[in-house]
Design a protein around this motif. Structure first.
Motif, PDB file in Angstrom:
ATOM      1  N   ALA A 145     -23.022 -41.102  31.414  1.00 51.80           N
ATOM      2  CA  ALA A 145     -21.897 -41.816  30.814  1.00 51.80           C
ATOM      3  C   ALA A 145     -21.772 -41.504  29.327  1.00 51.80           C
ATOM      4  CB  ALA A 145     -22.059 -43.322  31.034  1.00 51.80           C
ATOM      5  N   VAL A 146     -22.907 -41.440  28.646  1.00 48.27           N
ATOM      6  CA  VAL A 146     -22.888 -41.108  27.221  1.00 48.27           C
ATOM      7  C   VAL A 146     -22.365 -39.690  27.004  1.00 48.27           C
ATOM      8  CG1 VAL A 146     -24.374 -40.672  25.235  1.00 48.27           C
ATOM      9  CG2 VAL A 146     -24.696 -42.740  26.580  1.00 48.27           C
ATOM     10  N   SER A 147     -22.762 -38.764  27.846  1.00 49.86           N
ATOM     11  CA  SER A 147     -22.296 -37.374  27.711  1.00 49.86           C
ATOM     12  C   SER A 147     -20.789 -37.272  27.911  1.00 49.86           C
ATOM     13  CB  SER A 147     -23.021 -36.489  28.722  1.00 49.86           C
ATOM     14  OG  SER A 147     -24.419 -36.512  28.519  1.00 49.86           O
ATOM     15  N   ILE A 148     -20.250 -38.001  28.893  1.00 52.16           N
ATOM     16  CA  ILE A 148     -18.803 -38.006  29.106  1.00 52.16           C
ATOM     17  C   ILE A 148     -18.079 -38.621  27.917  1.00 52.16           C
ATOM     18  CG2 ILE A 148     -16.959 -38.938  30.568  1.00 52.16           C
ATOM     19  CD1 ILE A 148     -18.903 -38.757  32.919  1.00 52.16           C
ATOM     20  N   LEU A 149     -18.647 -39.683  27.361  1.00 46.81           N
ATOM     21  CA  LEU A 149     -18.046 -40.343  26.195  1.00 46.81           C
ATOM     22  C   LEU A 149     -17.983 -39.387  25.012  1.00 46.81           C
ATOM     23  CD1 LEU A 149     -17.040 -42.913  24.710  1.00 46.81           C
ATOM     24  CD2 LEU A 149     -19.439 -43.422  24.226  1.00 46.81           C
ATOM     25  N   TRP A 150     -19.074 -38.700  24.735  1.00 46.11           N
ATOM     26  CA  TRP A 150     -19.090 -37.788  23.596  1.00 46.11           C
ATOM     27  C   TRP A 150     -18.272 -36.522  23.878  1.00 46.11           C
ATOM     28  CZ3 TRP A 150     -20.763 -38.211  18.646  1.00 46.11           C
ATOM     29  CH2 TRP A 150     -21.487 -39.352  18.328  1.00 46.11           C
ATOM     30  N   GLN A 151     -18.168 -36.127  25.115  1.00 40.68           N
ATOM     31  CA  GLN A 151     -17.293 -35.002  25.444  1.00 40.68           C
ATOM     32  C   GLN A 151     -15.847 -35.335  25.084  1.00 40.68           C
ATOM     33  OE1 GLN A 151     -16.781 -34.175  29.640  1.00 40.68           O
ATOM     34  NE2 GLN A 151     -16.692 -31.961  29.272  1.00 40.68           N
ATOM     35  N   TRP A 152     -15.446 -36.552  25.358  1.00 40.33           N
ATOM     36  CA  TRP A 152     -14.096 -36.983  24.955  1.00 40.33           C
ATOM     37  C   TRP A 152     -13.990 -37.093  23.437  1.00 40.33           C
ATOM     38  CZ3 TRP A 152     -12.969 -41.647  22.465  1.00 40.33           C
ATOM     39  CH2 TRP A 152     -11.601 -41.911  22.281  1.00 40.33           C
ATOM     40  N   ALA A 153     -15.036 -37.605  22.787  1.00 39.63           N
ATOM     41  CA  ALA A 153     -14.982 -37.760  21.330  1.00 39.63           C
ATOM     42  C   ALA A 153     -14.889 -36.418  20.623  1.00 39.63           C
ATOM     43  CB  ALA A 153     -16.212 -38.522  20.846  1.00 39.63           C
ATOM     44  N   PHE A 154     -15.483 -35.368  21.208  1.00 36.47           N
ATOM     45  CA  PHE A 154     -15.474 -34.038  20.591  1.00 36.47           C
ATOM     46  C   PHE A 154     -14.271 -33.202  21.014  1.00 36.47           C
ATOM     47  CE2 PHE A 154     -20.237 -34.499  20.091  1.00 36.47           C
ATOM     48  CZ  PHE A 154     -20.202 -34.520  18.701  1.00 36.47           C
ATOM     49  N   GLY A 156     -10.985 -31.273  21.024  1.00 36.05           N
ATOM     50  CA  GLY A 156     -10.278 -30.731  19.869  1.00 36.05           C
ATOM     51  C   GLY A 156      -8.869 -31.237  19.706  1.00 36.05           C
ATOM     52  N   ASP A 157      -8.236 -31.745  20.763  1.00 33.27           N
ATOM     53  CA  ASP A 157      -6.834 -32.169  20.687  1.00 33.27           C
ATOM     54  C   ASP A 157      -6.696 -33.663  20.412  1.00 33.27           C
ATOM     55  OD1 ASP A 157      -5.972 -29.566  21.261  1.00 33.27           O
ATOM     56  OD2 ASP A 157      -6.208 -29.896  23.413  1.00 33.27           O
ATOM     57  N   PHE A 158      -7.399 -34.493  21.176  1.00 32.86           N
ATOM     58  CA  PHE A 158      -7.234 -35.945  21.025  1.00 32.86           C
ATOM     59  C   PHE A 158      -8.566 -36.659  20.851  1.00 32.86           C
ATOM     60  CE2 PHE A 158      -7.238 -34.723  25.500  1.00 32.86           C
ATOM     61  CZ  PHE A 158      -8.298 -35.457  25.996  1.00 32.86           C
ATOM     62  N   GLY A 159      -9.603 -35.954  20.463  1.00 31.10           N
ATOM     63  CA  GLY A 159     -10.919 -36.556  20.296  1.00 31.10           C
ATOM     64  C   GLY A 159     -10.971 -37.534  19.141  1.00 31.10           C
ATOM     65  N   LEU A 160     -11.834 -38.518  19.273  1.00 36.53           N
ATOM     66  CA  LEU A 160     -11.944 -39.569  18.254  1.00 36.53           C
ATOM     67  C   LEU A 160     -12.418 -38.997  16.918  1.00 36.53           C
ATOM     68  CD1 LEU A 160     -11.804 -42.624  17.668  1.00 36.53           C
ATOM     69  CD2 LEU A 160     -14.196 -42.787  18.391  1.00 36.53           C
ATOM     70  N   PHE A 168      -8.197 -38.195   6.710  1.00 38.97           N
ATOM     71  CA  PHE A 168      -8.481 -37.660   5.373  1.00 38.97           C
ATOM     72  C   PHE A 168      -7.863 -36.281   5.181  1.00 38.97           C
ATOM     73  CE2 PHE A 168     -11.941 -40.457   6.692  1.00 38.97           C
ATOM     74  CZ  PHE A 168     -11.995 -41.356   5.636  1.00 38.97           C
ATOM     75  N   GLY A 169      -6.976 -35.884   6.077  1.00 43.04           N
ATOM     76  CA  GLY A 169      -6.296 -34.603   5.936  1.00 43.04           C
ATOM     77  C   GLY A 169      -7.141 -33.400   6.327  1.00 43.04           C
ATOM     78  N   ILE A 170      -8.164 -33.619   7.112  1.00 46.45           N
ATOM     79  CA  ILE A 170      -9.053 -32.543   7.533  1.00 46.45           C
ATOM     80  C   ILE A 170      -8.750 -32.203   8.987  1.00 46.45           C
ATOM     81  CG2 ILE A 170     -11.447 -31.817   7.860  1.00 46.45           C
ATOM     82  CD1 ILE A 170     -12.255 -33.854   5.750  1.00 46.45           C
ATOM     83  N   GLU A 171      -8.544 -30.935   9.246  1.00 47.77           N
ATOM     84  CA  GLU A 171      -8.293 -30.484  10.613  1.00 47.77           C
ATOM     85  C   GLU A 171      -9.624 -30.129  11.275  1.00 47.77           C
ATOM     86  OE1 GLU A 171      -5.726 -27.089  13.090  1.00 47.77           O
ATOM     87  OE2 GLU A 171      -5.648 -27.197  10.886  1.00 47.77           O
ATOM     88  N   GLY A 172     -10.021 -30.932  12.224  1.00 50.74           N
ATOM     89  CA  GLY A 172     -11.303 -30.718  12.879  1.00 50.74           C
ATOM     90  C   GLY A 172     -11.267 -29.568  13.863  1.00 50.74           C
ATOM     91  N   PRO A 173     -12.405 -28.967  14.123  1.00 51.01           N
ATOM     92  CA  PRO A 173     -12.458 -27.843  15.066  1.00 51.01           C
ATOM     93  C   PRO A 173     -12.485 -28.336  16.508  1.00 51.01           C
ATOM     94  CG  PRO A 173     -14.642 -28.289  14.223  1.00 51.01           C
ATOM     95  CD  PRO A 173     -13.717 -29.260  13.538  1.00 51.01           C
ATOM     96  N   ASN A 174     -12.401 -27.414  17.417  1.00 50.88           N
ATOM     97  CA  ASN A 174     -12.604 -27.724  18.830  1.00 50.88           C
ATOM     98  C   ASN A 174     -14.104 -27.629  19.082  1.00 50.88           C
ATOM     99  OD1 ASN A 174     -12.330 -28.210  21.517  1.00 50.88           O
ATOM    100  ND2 ASN A 174     -10.884 -26.546  21.926  1.00 50.88           N
ATOM    101  N   TRP A 175     -14.786 -28.734  18.896  1.00 44.60           N
ATOM    102  CA  TRP A 175     -16.220 -28.765  18.730  1.00 44.60           C
ATOM    103  C   TRP A 175     -16.983 -28.054  19.837  1.00 44.60           C
ATOM    104  CZ3 TRP A 175     -18.389 -30.830  14.355  1.00 44.60           C
ATOM    105  CH2 TRP A 175     -17.541 -31.564  13.536  1.00 44.60           C
TER     106      TRP A 175
END
Length: 321
Positions: A145-154, A156-160, A168-175
């Motif tokens: 469950a934790v792995s699925i949660l962090w997969q969503w958080a990372f 690249g398009d809609f991750g937390l 803060f105006g920073i474009e995050g990578p597709n982790w």
């Protein structure tokens, strides 16, 4: 000439007061002790049989399988050192081994953060019990469950995480889809997952430090930093040693996180750990002989590292009278 016959009165021999008779191997031969030995054998027999069936026999079989070509369906074919030669020339083996040790960077990071949290939780503060529960909650949460949660958080398009960076105006990578950020993302997740357990052990160790040591340091005029360096840290050394050893052993067996968050071993094989690669070879490619050889190599590496740690800890150990 008559012979004078005298009768000497018989005296009873005192009862022996020494220990009970001892058998050949030093054990008493009384019926009570024989009964205790039979009951002891009866109780340890299931454990001994379980250990032999599920540990000793599989290990002996793996020693043979490592030198065979076996797909798990047909009889293994002995190939000598062929699996060892393949392993030495396998670039994916060395890459997965490097990935595994890279992910262990999170061990000192996690232990440092856990120690800071334990020091904070050891002070009197409002809501201290609630914070302890919150930090320990990830430990008892399902790893899947934790792995699925962090997969969503990372994502690249809609991750937390990227949404937070966008504030803060920073474009995050597709982790998880970039070879440069996939391993740091896994390190971050594993550090977060293990904080609560390490913090709990450090907290218990802090509360077991004798108060007299701090009082003596205070009388000698020692400051907070000096007290932490010369009293707190040395007293926490056994817990730190235990956490380092167990974390290295656990870190060498990382599989679930990789298999869920990066199912194909990540971009450019950047997140494939050695256990994940062993699983792929053994259960996807049915190269069980080669997978067993890699498993034994991993076990040998972990054993050597653990032995070195025990030797180093023995040289620096101390006791408080």
């Amino acid at each position: 000439m008559s012979t004078l016959q005298t009768q000497v009165p018989r005296t009873r021999r005192p009862a022996p007061t020494g220990p009970a008779p001892v058998g050949r191997r030093g054990g008493t031969t009384t019926a009570l002790h024989r009964s205790e030995r039979r009951w002891a054998a009866l109780f340890i027999t299931p454990v001994t049989l379980g250990f032999a069936l599920f540990a000793v026999l599989p290990f002996v079989f793996s020693l043979y399988t490592a030198f065979t070509n076996w797909n798990g369906l047909s009889a293994p074919t002995f190939t000598g050192l062929e699996n060892i030669r393949l392993m030495m020339a396998d670039g994916y083996f060395w890459q997965s081994l490097w990935n595994t040790f890279f992910l262990m960077i999170g061990i000192p990071i996690g232990l440092s953060i856990s120690l800071v949290l334990a020091l904070a939780m050891n002070r009197r503060m409002a809501g201290r019990s609630l914070f302890r529960v919150i930090y320990y909650l990830p430990v008892v949460t399902s790893l899947a469950a934790v792995s699925i949660l962090w997969q969503w958080a990372f994502n690249g398009d809609f991750g937390l995480i990227n949404q937070g960076l966008a504030i803060f105006g920073i474009e995050g990578p597709n982790w998880l889809m970039d070879a440069a950020t996939s391993k740091p993302a896994l390190v971050l997740m594993m550090v977060w997952k293990g904080l609560g357990f390490s913090m709990l052990l450090y907290l218990a160790a802090l509360q077991s430090v004798p108060r007299s040591l701090y009082e003596a340091a205070e009388l000698d005029g020692a400051g907070s930093l000096s007290t932490f360096r010369h009293i707190t840290l040395p007293m926490l050394r056994p817990v730190t040693f235990f956490l380092v050893v167990t974390n290295i052993i656990g870190g060498s067996q990382v599989f679930t996180e990789v298999n869920i968050m990066t199912p194909n071993g990540g971009p450019e094989f950047s997140t494939a750990t050695i256990v994940w690669y062993i699983w792929q070879k053994g259960f996807q490619n049915l190269q069980l002989g080669y997978a067993t050889a890699m498993s034994l190599a991993l076990g040998l590496i972990v054993f050597v590292i653990t032995l070195i740690q025990f030797r180093m800890n023995a040289r620096t150990s101390f006791s408080v009278e």
